[in-house]
Design an enzyme around this catalytic site. Structure first.
Site, PDB file in Angstrom:
ATOM      1  N   ARG A 112      -9.516   1.152   6.661  1.00  0.00           N
ATOM      2  CA  ARG A 112      -8.905   0.406   5.542  1.00  0.00           C
ATOM      3  C   ARG A 112      -9.873   0.267   4.367  1.00  0.00           C
ATOM      4  O   ARG A 112      -9.462   0.097   3.225  1.00  0.00           O
ATOM      5  CB  ARG A 112      -8.502  -1.004   5.994  1.00  0.00           C
ATOM      6  CG  ARG A 112      -7.383  -1.060   7.018  1.00  0.00           C
ATOM      7  CD  ARG A 112      -6.896  -2.494   7.156  1.00  0.00           C
ATOM      8  NE  ARG A 112      -6.122  -2.734   8.356  1.00  0.00           N
ATOM      9  CZ  ARG A 112      -4.818  -2.542   8.484  1.00  0.00           C
ATOM     10  NH1 ARG A 112      -4.125  -2.067   7.472  1.00  0.00           N
ATOM     11  NH2 ARG A 112      -4.189  -2.807   9.614  1.00  0.00           N
TER      12      ARG A 112
ATOM     13  N   ASP B 126       7.239   3.797   3.256  1.00  0.00           N
ATOM     14  CA  ASP B 126       7.563   4.993   4.040  1.00  0.00           C
ATOM     15  C   ASP B 126       9.054   4.941   4.405  1.00  0.00           C
ATOM     16  O   ASP B 126       9.901   5.383   3.638  1.00  0.00           O
ATOM     17  CB  ASP B 126       6.648   5.024   5.270  1.00  0.00           C
ATOM     18  CG  ASP B 126       6.851   6.245   6.153  1.00  0.00           C
ATOM     19  OD1 ASP B 126       7.453   7.223   5.685  1.00  0.00           O
ATOM     20  OD2 ASP B 126       6.415   6.223   7.305  1.00  0.00           O
TER      21      ASP B 126
ATOM     22  N   ASP C 298      -4.613   2.041   7.555  1.00  0.00           N
ATOM     23  CA  ASP C 298      -5.475   2.155   8.745  1.00  0.00           C
ATOM     24  C   ASP C 298      -5.020   3.237   9.711  1.00  0.00           C
ATOM     25  O   ASP C 298      -3.865   3.684   9.688  1.00  0.00           O
ATOM     26  CB  ASP C 298      -5.476   0.822   9.505  1.00  0.00           C
ATOM     27  CG  ASP C 298      -4.187   0.605  10.283  1.00  0.00           C
ATOM     28  OD1 ASP C 298      -3.104   0.651   9.667  1.00  0.00           O
ATOM     29  OD2 ASP C 298      -4.254   0.422  11.522  1.00  0.00           O
TER      30      ASP C 298
ATOM     31  N   ASP D 256       0.832  -1.187   0.000  1.00  0.00           N
ATOM     32  CA  ASP D 256       0.000   0.000   0.000  1.00  0.00           C
ATOM     33  C   ASP D 256       0.880   1.255   0.000  1.00  0.00           C
ATOM     34  O   ASP D 256       0.635   2.201  -0.724  1.00  0.00           O
ATOM     35  CB  ASP D 256      -0.967   0.004   1.201  1.00  0.00           C
ATOM     36  CG  ASP D 256      -0.280  -0.328   2.527  1.00  0.00           C
ATOM     37  OD1 ASP D 256       0.964  -0.519   2.550  1.00  0.00           O
ATOM     38  OD2 ASP D 256      -0.984  -0.405   3.550  1.00  0.00           O
TER      39      ASP D 256
ATOM     40  N   PHE E 174       0.426  11.585   7.243  1.00  0.00           N
ATOM     41  CA  PHE E 174      -0.201  10.316   7.614  1.00  0.00           C
ATOM     42  C   PHE E 174      -1.537  10.186   6.904  1.00  0.00           C
ATOM     43  O   PHE E 174      -2.430  11.003   7.082  1.00  0.00           O
ATOM     44  CB  PHE E 174      -0.389  10.224   9.129  1.00  0.00           C
ATOM     45  CG  PHE E 174      -0.892   8.882   9.569  1.00  0.00           C
ATOM     46  CD1 PHE E 174      -0.010   7.808   9.713  1.00  0.00           C
ATOM     47  CD2 PHE E 174      -2.240   8.672   9.827  1.00  0.00           C
ATOM     48  CE1 PHE E 174      -0.469   6.552  10.100  1.00  0.00           C
ATOM     49  CE2 PHE E 174      -2.709   7.424  10.222  1.00  0.00           C
ATOM     50  CZ  PHE E 174      -1.815   6.364  10.360  1.00  0.00           C
TER      51      PHE E 174
HETATM   52  P1  5GP Z   1       7.756   1.305   6.303  1.00  0.00           P
HETATM   53  O1  5GP Z   1       8.316   0.008   6.812  1.00  0.00           O
HETATM   54  O2  5GP Z   1       8.072   1.606   4.879  1.00  0.00           O
HETATM   55  O3  5GP Z   1       8.087   2.453   7.212  1.00  0.00           O
HETATM   56  O4  5GP Z   1       6.220   1.258   6.503  1.00  0.00           O
HETATM   57  C1  5GP Z   1       5.346   0.559   5.798  1.00  0.00           C
HETATM   58  C2  5GP Z   1       4.100   0.372   6.635  1.00  0.00           C
HETATM   59  O5  5GP Z   1       3.929   1.428   7.604  1.00  0.00           O
HETATM   60  C3  5GP Z   1       2.907   0.428   5.744  1.00  0.00           C
HETATM   61  O6  5GP Z   1       2.600  -0.832   5.201  1.00  0.00           O
HETATM   62  C4  5GP Z   1       1.850   0.963   6.697  1.00  0.00           C
HETATM   63  O7  5GP Z   1       1.308  -0.102   7.432  1.00  0.00           O
HETATM   64  C5  5GP Z   1       2.604   1.875   7.639  1.00  0.00           C
HETATM   65  N1  5GP Z   1       2.537   3.285   7.202  1.00  0.00           N
HETATM   66  C6  5GP Z   1       3.511   4.072   6.719  1.00  0.00           C
HETATM   67  N2  5GP Z   1       3.059   5.307   6.404  1.00  0.00           N
HETATM   68  C7  5GP Z   1       1.736   5.291   6.695  1.00  0.00           C
HETATM   69  C8  5GP Z   1       0.683   6.272   6.558  1.00  0.00           C
HETATM   70  O8  5GP Z   1       0.832   7.416   6.119  1.00  0.00           O
HETATM   71  N3  5GP Z   1      -0.554   5.879   6.975  1.00  0.00           N
HETATM   72  C9  5GP Z   1      -0.813   4.633   7.461  1.00  0.00           C
HETATM   73  N4  5GP Z   1      -2.061   4.369   7.814  1.00  0.00           N
HETATM   74  N5  5GP Z   1       0.151   3.693   7.590  1.00  0.00           N
HETATM   75  C10 5GP Z   1       1.406   4.015   7.201  1.00  0.00           C
END
Ligand code: 5GP
Length: 181
Positions: free
Chosen positions: A165, A103, A159, A100, A152
């Site tokens: 979601r 980040d 979520d 999805d 965010f």
């Molecule tokens: P990463 O490991 O790249 O930091 O994060 C990936 C996961 O962090 C995503 O699959 C999601 O679950 C969560 N995440 C990162 N940014 C956001 C955001 O802006 N909103 C939400 N709801 N979840 C996020």
């Protein structure tokens, strides 16, 4: 009903459908003869992966993983807690991870490392949203729907406290939702 909690829409349902069509068509061309394994990371992948694969008119398999990554490091596969593992064989497969959002990049990085360790022939990443400003680990998803600022967002799989979601678009929550407690 959920809409009342949304401050603004960032990516509309119409835009998401266009993105899924564009990326699905591209992936179908590039993986036409490879019988790819499309791996979704639960739970956020569900809506986007569903729309994406309907736009990929080629033979493929799908499977799911549910992982929690420990933010201490990414050097070894021991840093990842696998809540649900793949059923499919990974060795020698061309794998497309469907996400999805990317980040920090930590989640994708640990999963990519694990799949390579298990003998995947190739691993690429397709993500609906990319938030490069949040990046901590060096990861460049090959297939990106849309790049968003460091904000965010919720909806289309994403979520807040396990809710939102099921929104058919991606948006930003009103501050009052966070300040409820
Ligand atoms: P990463 O490991 O790249 O930091 O994060 C990936 C996961 O962090 C995503 O699959 C999601 O679950 C969560 N995440 C990162 N940014 C956001 C955001 O802006 N909103 C939400 N709801 N979840 C996020």
């Amino acid at each position: 009903m959920l809409e009342k909690d949304i401050e603004k829409v960032i990516v509309s349902n119409e835009d998401i459908n266009k993105i899924a069509k564009r990326l699905g068509t591209q992936l179908a061309e590039e993986y036409r003869d490879q019988f790819p394994l499309v791996v979704g990371l639960l739970k956020g992948c569900v809506p986007f992966m569903g729309t994406l694969i309907q736009n990929m008119d080629i033979p493929m398999e799908i499977d799911f993983m549910d992982v929690s990554s420990y933010h201490g490091g990414i050097e070894s596969s021991g840093d990842i807690k696998i809540n649900k593992d793949l059923d499919a064989q990974v060795k020698g497969r061309d794998i497309i991870i469907a996400e999805d959002i990317v980040d920090t990049g930590r989640t994708i990085k640990v999963v990519m490392d694990l799949l390579k360790y298990r003998g995947a022939k190739s691993v690429s990443v397709v993500t609906l949203l990319d938030k490069p400003a949040g990046r901590i680990v060096e990861i460049d998803p090959e297939y990106i729907g849309v790049t968003i600022p460091k904000e965010f967002v919720v909806g289309y799989g994403l979520d807040y406290d396990e809710q939102y979601r099921n929104l058919p678009y991606v948006g930003v929550l009103k501050p009052k939702v966070y300040n409820k407690e």
